[in-house]
Scaffold this motif. Structure first.
Motif, PDB file in Angstrom:
ATOM      1  N   HIS A  36       0.847  -1.197   0.000  1.00  0.00           N
ATOM      2  CA  HIS A  36       0.000   0.000   0.000  1.00  0.00           C
ATOM      3  C   HIS A  36       0.883   1.248   0.000  1.00  0.00           C
ATOM      4  O   HIS A  36       2.100   1.151   0.179  1.00  0.00           O
ATOM      5  N   ASP A  45       0.729   5.205   1.980  1.00  0.00           N
ATOM      6  CA  ASP A  45       0.019   5.686   3.168  1.00  0.00           C
ATOM      7  C   ASP A  45      -0.968   6.818   2.869  1.00  0.00           C
ATOM      8  O   ASP A  45      -0.656   7.758   2.133  1.00  0.00           O
ATOM      9  N   HIS A  93       4.717   0.006   0.014  1.00  0.00           N
ATOM     10  CA  HIS A  93       5.463  -0.677   1.074  1.00  0.00           C
ATOM     11  C   HIS A  93       4.563  -1.671   1.770  1.00  0.00           C
ATOM     12  O   HIS A  93       3.336  -1.578   1.699  1.00  0.00           O
ATOM     13  N   ARG A 141       5.913   6.492  14.366  1.00  0.00           N
ATOM     14  CA  ARG A 141       5.626   6.868  12.978  1.00  0.00           C
ATOM     15  C   ARG A 141       5.206   8.338  12.905  1.00  0.00           C
ATOM     16  O   ARG A 141       4.331   8.786  13.644  1.00  0.00           O
TER      17      ARG A 141
HETATM   18 FE   LIG Z   1       1.890   1.986   5.735  1.00  0.00          FE
END
Ligand SMILES: [Fe+2]
Length: 283
Positions: free
Chosen positions: A107, A109, A258, A274
């Motif tokens: 996918h 983000d 990723h 993140r």
């Molecule tokens: Fe991701």
């Protein structure tokens, strides 16, 4: 003051990934080194800065060398003391008790945002002894590797992105109520986008979020998206990142897919911070 002479750069694969050693992002960086780091990120799409150690506040300060902070969608994963940082953990469960591994399946983000984040940054806080690699595939290389007829076919197409595609094999944990107000129901992005800084074209695919291709019948759209994904995820387009403690990894969501791997001993905790950086409207 750290300068370009302080850092050592080495390429991680022919098309994707640059490693930097010898610098500490908690210490001052001069403008030349900042520009060099940004150039490495743009040219190689994944930048790996080894050996970093951050409190949440220090990580936020460091990533702003590369851009502005993006407010991530699902606040269920926000750090209470520092909500611009979300955590990635293998310790969360679905409501039915099954373990939730964030990011499994290729996918990009937050493509369901009108202006998806240009970059995602992870910092490894705790890692399993082995496994848990992140795989990246380069969508510039994949686009260039398509036959000319296929490039011409997909160049004008536009895709509808939603929080969770009805076709997605992976189920996301639902949005919290306050996040639902901020996250758009659906957005339309080109299926092939042009990188705003390099001018290079890339397939902009997302099996988790793409619901439809505008003006195309569902079965045909699904067949095309499946064909593109099979092509784009071929090993020749991949860089596989093996995490080391202290890694700070920044990747370019505009030209990569990723995926995470839940292939390690789940009794060992895997925990990363993140952060995302703001991007442009895809064109
Ligand atoms: Fe991701």
């Amino acid at each position: 003051m750290q300068t370009t002479g302080t850092a050592e750069f080495s390429q991680l694969s022919a098309h994707t990934g640059m490693e930097v050693t010898g610098i500490d992002l908690n210490r001052p960086i001069d403008a030349g080194l900042q520009a060099e780091l940004n150039r490495a990120f743009i040219e190689h799409s994944v930048l790996v800065v080894r050996g970093q150690s951050f409190t949440p506040g220090q990580m936020l300060a460091a990533v702003q060398l590369f851009g502005d902070l993006f407010v991530q969608h699902n606040t269920r994963f926000a750090l209470p003391e520092c909500p611009l940082i979300h955590y990635i953990s293998n310790q969360d469960k679905y409501p039915d008790g099954r373990r939730y591994i964030p990011g499994e399946g290729y996918h990009t983000d937050h493509s369901n945002d009108r202006m998806p984040p240009k970059a995602t940054v992870l910092h490894a806080v705790q890692l399993p002894d082995s496994g848990g690699d992140t795989q990246y595939v380069n969508m510039h290389a994949a686009y260039n590797g398509l036959p000319a007829e296929m490039r011409e076919r997909i160049d004008p197409l536009r895709a509808v992105h939603v929080y969770q595609s009805r076709h997605s094999a992976r189920k996301l944990l639902g949005l919290t109520e306050n996040a639902k107000d901020r996250v758009p129901d659906a957005v339309v992005h080109p299926l092939v986008r042009t990188h705003p800084q390099t001018g290079r074209r890339a397939i902009y695919l997302n099996p988790i979020r793409i619901d439809d291709i505008v003006g195309m019948e569902e079965a045909e759209a699904q067949a095309l998206l499946g064909q593109l994904l099979a092509h784009a995820t071929r090993p020749e387009y991949e860089y596989r990142h093996q995490w080391r403690p202290g890694d700070l990894v920044l990747w370019d969501n505009r030209c990569l897919l990723h995926k995470a791997n839940g292939d390690y001993d789940m009794r060992q905790k895997r925990y990363l911070y993140r952060v995302m950086l703001t991007g442009d409207v895809p064109v």
